[in-house]
Design a protein around this motif. Structure first.
Motif, PDB file in Angstrom:
ATOM      1  N   GLY A   1      -2.358  -0.094   0.144  1.00  0.00           N
ATOM      2  CA  GLY A   1      -1.155  -0.127  -0.691  1.00  0.00           C
ATOM      3  C   GLY A   1      -0.604   1.261  -0.951  1.00  0.00           C
ATOM      4  N   GLY A   2      -1.501   2.217  -1.240  1.00  0.00           N
ATOM      5  CA  GLY A   2      -1.063   3.591  -1.469  1.00  0.00           C
ATOM      6  C   GLY A   2      -0.448   4.210  -0.229  1.00  0.00           C
TER       7      GLY A   2
ATOM      8  N   CYS B   1       1.053   2.556   2.274  1.00  0.00           N
ATOM      9  CA  CYS B   1       2.369   1.930   2.489  1.00  0.00           C
ATOM     10  C   CYS B   1       3.411   2.515   1.539  1.00  0.00           C
ATOM     11  CB  CYS B   1       2.269   0.424   2.288  1.00  0.00           C
ATOM     12  SG  CYS B   1       1.325  -0.442   3.569  1.00  0.00           S
ATOM     13  N   PHE B   2       3.005   2.749   0.307  1.00  0.00           N
ATOM     14  CA  PHE B   2       3.933   3.353  -0.661  1.00  0.00           C
ATOM     15  C   PHE B   2       4.347   4.750  -0.209  1.00  0.00           C
ATOM     16  CE2 PHE B   2       4.606   6.141  -4.323  1.00  0.00           C
ATOM     17  CZ  PHE B   2       5.670   5.488  -4.950  1.00  0.00           C
TER      18      PHE B   2
ATOM     19  N   LEU C   1       6.873   4.436   2.645  1.00  0.00           N
ATOM     20  CA  LEU C   1       8.191   4.044   2.148  1.00  0.00           C
ATOM     21  C   LEU C   1       8.852   5.190   1.389  1.00  0.00           C
ATOM     22  CD1 LEU C   1       7.442   0.412   0.902  1.00  0.00           C
ATOM     23  CD2 LEU C   1       8.752   1.090   2.922  1.00  0.00           C
ATOM     24  N   PHE C   2       8.047   5.978   0.686  1.00  0.00           N
ATOM     25  CA  PHE C   2       8.598   7.119  -0.038  1.00  0.00           C
ATOM     26  C   PHE C   2       9.166   8.149   0.938  1.00  0.00           C
ATOM     27  CE2 PHE C   2       8.277  11.289  -2.068  1.00  0.00           C
ATOM     28  CZ  PHE C   2       8.948  11.046  -3.254  1.00  0.00           C
TER      29      PHE C   2
END
Length: 239
Positions: free
Chosen positions: A109-110, A112-113, A116-117
């Protein structure tokens, strides 16, 4: 071990290459329009000069090799087997396995974040000069970043369940996918030589085949080689 009937795709494309070369020789004798003879001195010089570059320029080869690093870790670390166990409910994961899965999901999750960032965030570090994702370094490196993310998640899981202890285990995991698909590289070598011979001899134009269609067939044969290798090599490794 029971012998299997049929011809291996690598052998098939080798024979097709020989047939193509012979057809180009026949075409040069009978004056077929725009057909180049690859069995002449010029054709042989071209073949010897380009055989390596042709193989290394196979569609999807470089991307597959980069992805294989992360996929190998995903398979070798035991994460894929653990995911199958969870979804098929064959057994209840242990406390350590549950903790490892939770850490893996958290890291995924981190990651992927972070991706996206980089793609949508206010800082234009890896986007194009027009501040777009398209044609940006980030877009070009997506395959590498995907492999890196899969690999990091798998490593976190492996160390959490103690299946990995040293860097040597990581290296073994990164090479695992290459071991699982050994005949893929052999097959696509002969696939690439066949289609390059077709293009040089211009038999595709003589037969009225569109270059676009030929390129599509080329890529389909590469994908087929990967799927065939995955199916057959898995059977041989399990025996």
């Amino acid at each position: 071990m029971k012998n299997e009937r049929g011809i291996h795709p690598a052998t098939l494309f080798f024979l097709l290459t020989i047939c193509t070369a012979l057809l180009s020789w026949v075409g040069s004798i009978y004056g077929w329009k725009d057909v180049h003879n690859i069995l002449c001195a010029e054709g042989l010089r071209w073949k010897l000069h380009n055989v390596e570059s042709i193989f290394l320029s196979v569609p999807l080869l470089s991307k597959w090799m980069v992805l294989s690093l992360g996929i190998g870790l995903f398979l070798h670390s035991g994460l894929w087997n653990q995911i199958k166990v969870v979804f098929t409910q064959r057994r209840i994961p242990s406390r350590k396995e549950k903790r490892a899965l939770f850490l893996s999901i958290l890291v995924a999750g981190g990651y992927c974040f972070l991706y996206l960032f980089m793609a949508l965030g206010p800082w234009n570090v890896v986007r194009s000069i027009m501040d777009e994702f398209k044609n940006s370094p980030l877009a070009d490196g997506t395959c590498y970043l995907l492999s890196l993310g899969i690999g990091i998640v798998a490593i976190v899981y492996a160390f959490a369940v103690d299946s990995y202890r040293t860097d040597k285990d990581i290296v073994r995991g990164m090479s695992y996918a290459f071991v699982r698909f050994p005949t893929f590289f052999v097959t696509i070598f002969f696939v690439s030589q066949f289609f390059s011979t077709l293009q040089y001899t211009r038999l595709i134009a003589f037969c009225g085949i569109s270059p676009v269609l030929c390129e599509m067939l080329y890529q389909c044969c590469v994908i087929f080689s990967l799927l065939y290798s995955g199916f057959k090599d898995k059977k041989y490794l399990e025996q």
